[in-house]
Motif scaffolding. Structure first.
Motif, short mmCIF file in Angstrom:
data_model
loop_
_atom_site.label_atom_id
_atom_site.label_comp_id
_atom_site.label_asym_id
_atom_site.label_seq_id
_atom_site.Cartn_x
_atom_site.Cartn_y
_atom_site.Cartn_z
N TRP A 37 -22.76 79.01 33.90
CA TRP A 37 -22.51 80.12 35.18
C TRP A 37 -23.02 81.73 34.30
O TRP A 37 -22.80 82.00 32.98
N ASN A 38 -23.72 82.23 35.07
CA ASN A 38 -24.35 83.51 34.62
C ASN A 38 -23.90 84.74 35.31
O ASN A 38 -23.47 84.54 36.44
N SER A 39 -23.83 85.92 34.44
CA SER A 39 -23.53 86.94 34.90
C SER A 39 -24.39 87.91 35.40
O SER A 39 -24.18 89.02 36.14
N ASP A 40 -25.78 87.26 35.72
CA ASP A 40 -26.73 88.11 36.23
C ASP A 40 -26.93 87.53 37.67
O ASP A 40 -27.01 86.33 38.09
N SER A 41 -26.86 88.67 38.63
CA SER A 41 -26.69 88.30 40.05
C SER A 41 -28.13 87.90 40.48
O SER A 41 -28.25 87.34 41.61
N THR A 42 -29.12 87.94 39.60
CA THR A 42 -30.39 87.55 40.16
C THR A 42 -30.68 86.08 39.69
O THR A 42 -31.84 85.49 39.90
N GLY A 43 -29.93 85.66 38.87
CA GLY A 43 -29.91 84.47 38.35
C GLY A 43 -31.04 84.38 37.15
O GLY A 43 -31.51 83.33 36.51
N GLY A 44 -31.36 85.65 36.57
CA GLY A 44 -32.35 85.62 35.43
C GLY A 44 -31.66 85.62 34.17
O GLY A 44 -30.64 85.36 34.03
N ALA A 45 -32.71 86.43 33.26
CA ALA A 45 -32.30 86.76 31.91
C ALA A 45 -31.33 87.97 31.50
O ALA A 45 -31.02 88.07 30.35
N GLY A 46 -31.08 88.70 32.46
CA GLY A 46 -30.51 89.98 32.59
C GLY A 46 -28.83 90.02 32.08
O GLY A 46 -28.18 90.66 31.77
N GLY A 47 -28.39 88.71 32.23
CA GLY A 47 -26.88 88.30 32.09
C GLY A 47 -26.57 87.48 30.84
O GLY A 47 -27.43 87.16 30.01
N SER A 48 -25.35 87.09 30.69
CA SER A 48 -25.03 86.14 29.60
C SER A 48 -24.44 84.90 30.12
O SER A 48 -24.16 84.95 31.28
N PHE A 49 -24.53 83.77 29.63
CA PHE A 49 -24.23 82.48 30.28
C PHE A 49 -22.82 82.02 29.61
O PHE A 49 -22.63 82.53 28.61
N THR A 50 -22.07 81.23 30.22
CA THR A 50 -20.81 80.81 29.90
C THR A 50 -20.39 79.66 30.60
O THR A 50 -20.99 78.96 31.50
N ASP A 51 -19.38 78.68 29.95
CA ASP A 51 -18.90 77.45 30.38
C ASP A 51 -17.54 77.68 31.04
O ASP A 51 -17.09 76.64 31.40
N THR A 52 -17.00 79.08 30.87
CA THR A 52 -15.41 79.12 31.26
C THR A 52 -15.61 79.97 32.38
O THR A 52 -16.03 80.99 32.78
N THR A 53 -14.56 79.42 33.18
CA THR A 53 -14.42 80.20 34.50
C THR A 53 -12.64 80.17 34.65
O THR A 53 -12.23 79.46 34.06
N THR A 54 -12.25 81.13 35.30
CA THR A 54 -10.77 81.74 35.16
C THR A 54 -10.56 81.51 36.79
O THR A 54 -11.24 81.65 37.87
N GLY A 55 -9.01 81.38 36.94
CA GLY A 55 -8.53 81.44 38.34
C GLY A 55 -8.61 82.71 38.99
O GLY A 55 -8.47 82.93 39.98
N ALA A 56 -9.23 83.68 38.45
CA ALA A 56 -9.53 85.06 38.78
C ALA A 56 -11.06 85.61 38.91
O ALA A 56 -11.17 86.35 39.64
N THR A 57 -11.67 84.66 38.73
CA THR A 57 -13.25 85.00 38.61
C THR A 57 -13.86 84.47 40.00
O THR A 57 -13.84 83.43 40.31
N PRO A 58 -14.37 85.60 40.56
CA PRO A 58 -15.25 85.25 41.83
C PRO A 58 -16.34 84.52 41.41
O PRO A 58 -17.36 84.68 40.50
N LEU A 59 -16.76 83.32 42.05
CA LEU A 59 -17.76 82.43 41.87
C LEU A 59 -18.78 82.39 42.98
O LEU A 59 -18.53 82.15 43.95
N PHE A 60 -20.13 82.52 42.70
CA PHE A 60 -21.13 82.72 43.77
C PHE A 60 -21.94 81.47 43.33
O PHE A 60 -22.46 81.11 42.36
#
Length: 181
Positions: A37-60
């Protein structure tokens, strides 16, 4: 003095191709240690990666002009999920293994896929062969299909199909979803 509002529930993007722009093909394992799961909306290197999602997190599953190519995502253990956004240019997404927990009300915005019985299954949308659980309600919007094949007896929420949109919700298990409206 103006203060910028903080985004308490950061959006996350399923990204199977690392720091390369775009999101790659649906695949890999969603769960502890996967960091898909990446925080970068382009799917690139501008974000950070995580393995944790929550019940409040919008998932794209894709975003804008960059779709997520069709494939199968394996769920490891139990993962929490918020709203799902699946854009028109993303392919069919299949989910197997583990449990996807919806602790809060969620909306599936599925604009991809056409209900097509060629080969016995739709050509797009979301297919859950795994279990879902939680007490959150699920609302399905858009023209894509939601298919539930797993034992979902631990799910206590309601399923609502928005009447202003097309698409389908299909349940194919004896312990599927008996709480739908």
């Amino acid at each position: 003095m103006l203060l910028a509002a903080s985004n308490v529930f950061a959006q996350l993007y399923f990204d199977n191709n690392g720091t390369t722009n775009g999101f790659g093909t649906a695949g890999g394992t969603w769960g502890t240690g996967s960091s898909l799961w990446n925080s970068d909306s382009t799917g690139g290197a501008g974000g950070s990666f995580t393995d944790t999602t929550t019940g409040a997190t919008p998932l794209f599953f894709g975003f804008g002009a960059n779709g997520l190519a069709a494939g199968t995502i394996t769920v490891s253990g139990t993962v929490n999920s918020g709203n799902w956004i699946i854009p028109t240019n993303s392919g069919r997404l299949d989910f197997t293994g583990g449990t996807i927990n919806f602790p809060n009300n969620v909306t599936f915005n599925t604009t991809n896929g056409v209900w097509n019985l060629t080969g016995g299954s739709p050509s797009g949308g979301c297919h859950f062969a795994n279990a879902i659980s939680g007490s959150g309600n699920i609302t399905k919007n858009g023209t894509g299909a939601l298919l539930f094949y797993g034992d979902n007896s631990a799910f206590s929420g309601n399923i609502t199909h928005a009447t202003t949109n097309s698409g389908a919700i299909v349940v194919k298990h004896n312990n599927g979803l008996d709480r739908k409206s």
